[in-house]
Write an enzyme that holds these catalytic residues in place. Structure first.
Site, PDB file in Angstrom:
ATOM      1  N   ARG A  90       0.842  -1.200   0.000  1.00 36.32           N
ATOM      2  CA  ARG A  90       0.000   0.000   0.000  1.00 36.32           C
ATOM      3  C   ARG A  90       0.877   1.250   0.000  1.00 36.32           C
ATOM      4  NH1 ARG A  90      -2.469  -2.339   4.418  1.00 36.32           N
ATOM      5  NH2 ARG A  90      -4.289  -3.584   3.918  1.00 36.32           N
ATOM      6  N   HIS A 438     -20.195  44.976  -6.918  1.00 37.63           N
ATOM      7  CA  HIS A 438     -21.362  45.290  -6.098  1.00 37.63           C
ATOM      8  C   HIS A 438     -22.102  44.027  -5.662  1.00 37.63           C
ATOM      9  CE1 HIS A 438     -25.583  46.531  -5.509  1.00 37.63           C
ATOM     10  NE2 HIS A 438     -25.019  47.547  -4.896  1.00 37.63           N
ATOM     11  N   GLY A 749      -9.400  50.680   3.685  1.00 37.35           N
ATOM     12  CA  GLY A 749     -10.413  50.186   2.740  1.00 37.35           C
ATOM     13  C   GLY A 749      -9.676  49.490   1.611  1.00 37.35           C
ATOM     14  N   ASP A 752     -10.932  49.597  -2.382  1.00 40.30           N
ATOM     15  CA  ASP A 752     -10.521  50.727  -3.209  1.00 40.30           C
ATOM     16  C   ASP A 752      -9.004  50.835  -3.273  1.00 40.30           C
ATOM     17  OD1 ASP A 752     -12.607  52.190  -4.509  1.00 40.30           O
ATOM     18  OD2 ASP A 752     -13.451  52.507  -2.525  1.00 40.30           O
ATOM     19  N   CYS A 814     -11.184  47.178   6.733  1.00 43.19           N
ATOM     20  CA  CYS A 814     -12.616  46.907   6.577  1.00 43.19           C
ATOM     21  C   CYS A 814     -12.966  46.523   5.134  1.00 43.19           C
ATOM     22  CB  CYS A 814     -13.459  48.085   7.039  1.00 43.19           C
ATOM     23  SG  CYS A 814     -13.200  49.558   6.051  1.00 43.19           S
TER      24      CYS A 814
HETATM   25  C1  PEP Z   1     -13.100  49.593   0.554  1.00 45.73           C
HETATM   26  O1  PEP Z   1     -12.935  50.355  -0.394  1.00 45.73           O
HETATM   27  O2  PEP Z   1     -12.267  48.766   0.915  1.00 45.73           O
HETATM   28  C2  PEP Z   1     -14.353  49.633   1.334  1.00 45.73           C
HETATM   29  C3  PEP Z   1     -14.492  48.901   2.404  1.00 45.73           C
HETATM   30  O3  PEP Z   1     -15.349  50.441   0.890  1.00 45.73           O
HETATM   31  P1  PEP Z   1     -16.321  50.132  -0.338  1.00 45.73           P
HETATM   32  O4  PEP Z   1     -16.196  48.686  -0.650  1.00 45.73           O
HETATM   33  O5  PEP Z   1     -17.664  50.525   0.123  1.00 45.73           O
HETATM   34  O6  PEP Z   1     -15.787  51.042  -1.395  1.00 45.73           O
HETATM   35 MG    MG Z   2     -14.107  52.121  -0.613  1.00 46.78          MG
END
Ligand code: PEP
Ligand code: MG
Length: 859
Positions: A90, A438, A749, A752, A814
Site C-alpha cells: 500500500r 457590487h 479600505g 478601493d 474593513c
Molecule cells: C473599501 O474600499 O475597501 C471599502 C471597504 O469600501 P467600499 O467597498 O464601500 O468602497
Molecule cells: Mg471604498
C-alpha cells in the site's frame, strides 16, 4: 548521483533500524516525513499491541530510487515474512490526503501457492485469490488493457489457466511465478506511478509540495477468505457526515480489502440493524473486540480513525487505520468531542478545523452526494446555494418574493438600485464583476449565495434568457440553482444540506475566542446585518456603509430630491425628510449592538448612482419631481462622469455638497443621545471615506464638530464621538503622518486601495482575472487575497506613519480582505487592532485569527 541502498545483513534486529527497509516494530525509527503517514500509523497500532500483520516499510528515498531503476535488497525485504506468505503493498505518502497508487493484494500467488492453498482453504477460495492477483498485476504492473479478461468467466473450472493464457498472449511472456519478481514489479510500478505528471498535479492540487515523497508498506496478507468465519470490513465510531457517535462501516464474509464497502447489499451491517444482518449478531465477541480496538485507536492516536480489519477463521487482524473522512460539520463535532473527552486540548481542537470549511456550516449547501448538472461557472463570490426561478429585474424579484416564490436575480451586473431585488431573491447571478463588485459585496453582506463573472454563459437579458455553453437555453421562470461556494450554476433543484450552527460550532468558537489576539468586527449596513453580526459574536460594527440605507424606497425619493435641488435651501428641505429616517436606523444599530462600537462611514458613492438609467425610470422620476422629462434627462446626463469611482464621491462630496454630511452627522449624534437613554452612553465612530489629503479631514472635522456642538446645545446633553479616516487611496497611506493627528482611527479600505494601487477596476477585473491568474501574472485575485507585496506595503507604511504621529491610533481593515485567513495573518503581523468583514465571514475570521495566535504560541 543515483540513490544506492546500503547492503545489510539479515535479521529483524538489523532491519528495524534500517532507515530505508524498516520492519515496523514499536521502536523502529520512522516518521511521516521519511516513511509516510500510513507507515507511522501502523507503527502506532503496533505499539498499542493491536493484532497488526507483519509489515515492512520502505522509505521515500528507497521508493524514489526504485523509480529511478535502483536496486533493492530483496532478501532483506522478505526476511520477516515466511516463505509461503502472500503479501500486499500500500502507498504511504506523508499526508494520507495526498493519495497514491491503489493497494495491490495477494502478491506471491502462483501455481504452487494455488495448489497449497486449495488444500488449505478450498479450491474456489484459492483460485479467487489468484485470479484477482493476475488481474491487478496485469493492469497495474504489466500495464495491459484490463478488458483482455472481459470474456473470461471467473467461475469456470479452468478460469486460472484461461487468465494465465490471456496474460501470456498479451504480455508475450509467462506470468511471473517468483514472489520476489512479482513484488519488485509491483513496487517499481507504484514508485513510477507516483512520479508521473498526472499524479503529481493531482496531489499538488491537494496541497502537496512538488517533490513530495512516497513510502510503501509491504504487509503479510490476512486472507479474508477460507475456512470458518473469514472476511474483511471497515469500522469507525462516528458518522463522517455529521460527526455524531455512531458505529459505521460494513463487513463481508469471504472478501478482501475494502470490498465490503463496494458491494452494497451483499455486505453486512456492523451493529444490530433493522435493515439486515449484522456482525454484532453473527459474531458478538469479534464485534465487541473490534469496537474496543477502535476506541483505543481514538484515544491513543487522538483522532477518529477508520479501522480496516480482516477475520481469519474468526481471528481479528487490524490491517490499517485511516483518518475518518469527514464533512466540515463533522470535523467541528469530532474536534469538540475529542477535546471534551480530554483526548486533545481545546487549542488543538481549534487548530483542527479549516476556517474556510466553516462556510459549509453557515449556509445551505448543495448536498455532497447530489448529482450536479452544471450549466455555467463563474467566481464563487458569496458562499451557500439556493434554488429558484430565474428573474431578470429587481422589480420581478420583489414580485416573486411577494408571491412567496423563491427567485434567482440574474443581471449583467448589479448596481445599488438592485439592492431591494437582492433582498427579495434567494441568490444572485451576474455576467460581469469580480470578488469586490457590487453583487459580490452585497451578496456576502446578506449571506446571499452569489456567482459573479459567469462569462461561460451568454446573458441575453433583453430576450430574458441565459444560454449555457452547451447551448441549453434557460428562460425567465425556469428553475436553476446558484452554488456560490463552488462558483457553479446548476440546472434544476439538487438535494440540499441545511446550515448547521449547532452546539458544537458554538463551543468551538468560544474556545477560538479564548486564544484570539486580534479583534473581529462586522461590516453591517442594516438592522438585519447587525443582528447577524451579533449572532456571530462580532465585537462591533467596523463599517456601516450608510448609502445603502438611502436605497430604501422612501429614502431614495428624498435622496433624489436632494440631488435635484437647485439651491442649498431646497436641498436642506429635502434633507430634513431624510434626517429622521437615518436617525432611526442609527438608533436601531446602536441598540442592537448593545454598547459594542459602531463605525459609521459618511456618504461615499457618486450621486448619479441614485438616479435611474433607463427611460421608464427617468419618466417616473420626472413625474415624482414634477419636472419635464427633458430637464430630468439633462440633469442626469450632466451628473455622469467618465470615471465615477475616481470622481466626485466620498469626502469630495462632503466638501462640495456639505449639507449631506451635516445631516448625517446630526442623525448620528441625535441617535447617540436617543440610544444612550436606555443603556450606557454610546460613543459613535464616524469615518470619512476616500481621503487623500489632510486638509479634507480638517474641513470635515470642523463641520462635524460644529454639528456636535449644536446638538449638545439643543439637547442640553453631552456625548463623545471618535472621528476616523478610511485609508483607501495610496496617497492617504503615504501621507498618514499628516492625517493621523486629526483622527482617532484609520480603517484601511482595501477594496478601493487595491483598485487604485493596481489601477484595476474592481467592477471589470472579473473579465480577465482568471486568465491573469492562470498565466501566473497575479498569484491570486488581489481583490480576494490581499496583495501583501504591493497593497500590503501601503498598509504597512500607512500603519507605521500613522502610529508614529499618533501612537494611540486604532488601526483596522474593513475591505473584503478582512475575512480572508491569509490577509488576517498579515494584519496581525503589521499590528492592526481588528479586522472587519461581512457578518457571515465573522466566524471564519475568528477561527483563522485564533489559529494564528495558537501557532505563534507553539512555535
Ligand atoms: C473599501 O474600499 O475597501 C471599502 C471597504 O469600501 P467600499 O467597498 O464601500 O468602497
Ligand atoms: Mg471604498
Amino acid at each position: 548521483m543515483r540513490f544506492m541502498l546500503p547492503r545489510q545483513s539479515k535479521g529483524a534486529a538489523v532491519q528495524q533500524n534500517d532507515p530505508h527497509i524498516t520492519l515496523i516494530t514499536p521502536t523502529a525509527p520512522m516518521s511521516p516525513a521519511t516513511h509516510g503517514g500510513r507507515a507511522k500509523c501502523l507503527q502506532r497500532l503496533v505499539r498499542l499491541e493491536l493484532p497488526v500483520p507483519v509489515t515492512v516499510a520502505l522509505s521515500f528515498d528507497a521508493v524514489h530510487g526504485l523509480a529511478a531503476g535502483d536496486w533493492l535488497d530483496m532478501e532483506q525485504m522478505l526476511t520477516p515474512f515466511g516463505e509461503d506468505q502472500l503479501l500486499c503493498v500500500r502507498p504511504s505518502s506523508e499526508d494520507p490526503d495526498w493519495g497514491g497508487p491503489g493497494a495491490i493484494l495477494n502478491i506471491g500467488m502462483n501455481d504452487v501457492q494455488l495448489a497449497r492453498l486449495s488444500a488449505e482453504i478450498g479450491a474456489e477460495a484459492a483460485s479467487k485469490l489468484y485470479l484477482k492477483f493476475i488481474q491487478s498485476y496485469s493492469t497495474h504492473v504489466a500495464r495491459l488493457d484490463p478488458d483482455i479478461f472481459d470474456d473470461l468467466d471467473t467461475k469456470d473450472a479452468d478460469a486460472v489457466s484461461d487468465f494465465l493464457e490471456a496474460y501470456e498472449s498479451e504480455a508475450e511472456e509467462p506470468f511471473p511465478q517468483s514472489r520476489s519478481e512479482q513484488l519488485i514489479g509491483v513496487l517499481r510500478s507504484m514508485a513510477r506511478a507516483w512520479e508521473g505528471t498526472t499524479a503529481r498535479l493531482l496531489r499538488q492540487a491537494k496541497g502537496a509540495p512538488a517533490d513530495a515523497g512516497l513510502g510503501l508498506v509491504i504487509q503479510a496478507m490476512a486472507l479474508g477468505v477460507g475456512h470458518g468465519e473469514s472476511g474483511s470490513g471497515v469500522l469507525q465510531l462516528v458518522d463522517g457526515g455529521t460527526g455524531v457517535p455512531q458505529i459505521t462501516g460494513r463487513y463481508m464474509s469471504q472478501s478482501q480489502g475494502r470490498d465490503a464497502l463496494k458491494s452494497g447489499a451483499a455486505a453486512m451491517f456492523l451493529q444490530n440493524d433493522a435493515r439486515g444482518p449484522s456482525l454484532e449478531e453473527k459474531l458478538p465477541d469479534a464485534f465487541a473486540k473490534l469496537t474496543e480496538h477502535a476506541a483505543l485507536m481514538r484515544a491513543k492516536l487522538r483522532e477518529e480513525m477508520q479501522c480496516e480489519f480482516t477475520l481469519e477463521n474468526g481471528e481479528i487482524r487490524i490491517l490499517d487505520g485511516v483518518r475518518v473522512q469527514r464533512s466540515a460539520r463533522a470535523a467541528v463535532r469530532i474536534a469538540v468531542a475529542l477535546a471534551e473527552d480530554k483526548i486533545i486540548s481545546r487549542e488543538e481542537a481549534v487548530m483542527r478545523v479549516e476556517p474556510r470549511a466553516l462556510n459549509e456550516l453557515l449556509h445551505r449547501q448543495v448536498d455532497s452526494t447530489a448529482e450536479r448538472d452544471v450549466i455555467g461557472t463563474g467566481i464563487a463570490a458569496s458562499p451557500g446555494a439556493a434554488t429558484g426561478k430565474i428573474v431578470f429585474t429587481a422589480a420581478e424579484a420583489q414580485a416573486c418574493d411577494a408571491r412567496g416564490e423563491a427567485c434567482i436575480l440574474v443581471r449583467r451586473e448589479t448596481n445599488p438600485e438592485d439592492i431591494r431585488g437582492m433582498h427579495a431573491a434567494v441568490a444572485a447571478l451576474t455576467e460581469r464583476g469580480g470578488m469586490t463588485s457590487h453583487a459580490a459585496v452585497i451578496g456576502r453582506g446578506l449571506g446571499l449565495p452569489c456567482v459573479v463573472g459567469a462569462t461561460s454563459m451568454r446573458f441575453q437579458v433583453n430576450k430574458r434568457r441565459i444560454v449555457a455553453p452547451d447551448g441549453r437555453v434557460f428562460h425567465e421562470g425556469d428553475v436553476i440553482t446558484v452554488d456560490g461556494t463552488n462558483g457553479q450554476v446548476l440546472a434544476g433543484q439538487p438535494k440540499m444540506m441545511e446550515a448547521a450552527l449547532d452546539d458544537a460550532f458554538q463551543v468551538l468558537m468560544s474556545w477560538a475566542d479564548e486564544s484570539r489576539d486580534i479583534g473581529v468586527r462586522a461590516n453591517a449596513d442594516t438592522s438585519a446585518d447587525a443582528r447577524t453580526a451579533l449572532t456571530f459574536q462580532a465585537e462591533g460594527i467596523g463599517l456601516c456603509r450608510t448609502e445603502h440605507m438611502f436605497f430604501e424606497a422612501d429614502q431614495l425619493i428624498a435622496m433624489r430630491e436632494v440631488i435635484f435641488a437647485n439651491a442649498p435651501a431646497d436641498r436642506s428641505v429635502a434633507l430634513q425628510a431624510l434626517l429622521p429616517m437615518q436617525r432611526d436606523m442609527f438608533v436601531d444599530l446602536f441598540e442592537i449592538m448593545q454598547g459594542r462600537p459602531v463605525c459609521i462611514r459618511l456618504f461615499d458613492p457618486p450621486l448619479h448612482e441614485f438616479l435611474p438609467t433607463d427611460r421608464a425610470g427617468l419618466r417616473d422620476l420626472a413625474e415624482s419631481l414634477n419636472l419635464p422629462l427633458s430637464d430630468v434627462t439633462r440633469r442626469v446626463q450632466a451628473l455622469g462622469e467618465y470615471n465615477p469611482m475616481l470622481g466626485l464621491r466620498g469626502v469630495r462630496l462632503g466638501i462640495t455638497v456639505p449639507e449631506i454630511l451635516d445631516m448625517q452627522a446630526r442623525a448620528i449624534f441625535e441617535a447617540t443621545l436617543d440610544a444612550s437613554k436606555t443603556s450606557d452612553p454610546v460613543v459613535p465612530e464616524i469615518m470619512i471615506p476616500l481621503v487623500s489629503a489632510k486638509r479634507e479631514v480638517e474641513l470635515v472635522k470642523t463641520r462635524i464638530d460644529a454639528v456636535a456642538a449644536a446638538v449638545r446645545t439643543e439637547r442640553g446633553r453631552d456625548f463623545d464621538y471618535r472621528l476616523g479616516v478610511m485609508v483607501e487611496t495610496p496617497r492617504a497611506a503615504l501621507r498618514a503622518e499628516d492625517i493621523a493627528p486629526h483622527c482617532s482611527f484609520f480603517s484601511f479600505g482595501t477594496n478601493d486601495l487595491t483598485q487604485m494601487t493596481y489601477g484595476l477596476s474592481r467592477d471589470d477585473a472579473g473579465r480577465f482575472m482568471s486568465t491573469y491568474v492562470q498565466q501566473g501574472v497575479f498569484p491570486e485575485d488581489p481583490f480576494h487575497t490581499l496583495d501583501q507585496e504591493g497593497v500590503g506595503e501601503l498598509l504597512r507604511v500607512g500603519a507605521e506613519r500613522g502610529r508614529s504621529a499618533q501612537p494611540k491610533l486604532t488601526l483596522s481593515v474593513c475591505g473584503e480582505h478582512g475575512g480572508s485567513p491569509e490577509s488576517i495573518a498579515f494584519c496581525r503581523e503589521i499590528g492592526l487592532d481588528y479586522v472587519s468583514c461581512s457578518p457571515f465571514r465573522v466566524p471564519v475570521a475568528r477561527l483563522a485569527a485564533a489559529q494564528l495566535a495558537i501557532r505563534d504560541k507553539i512555535q
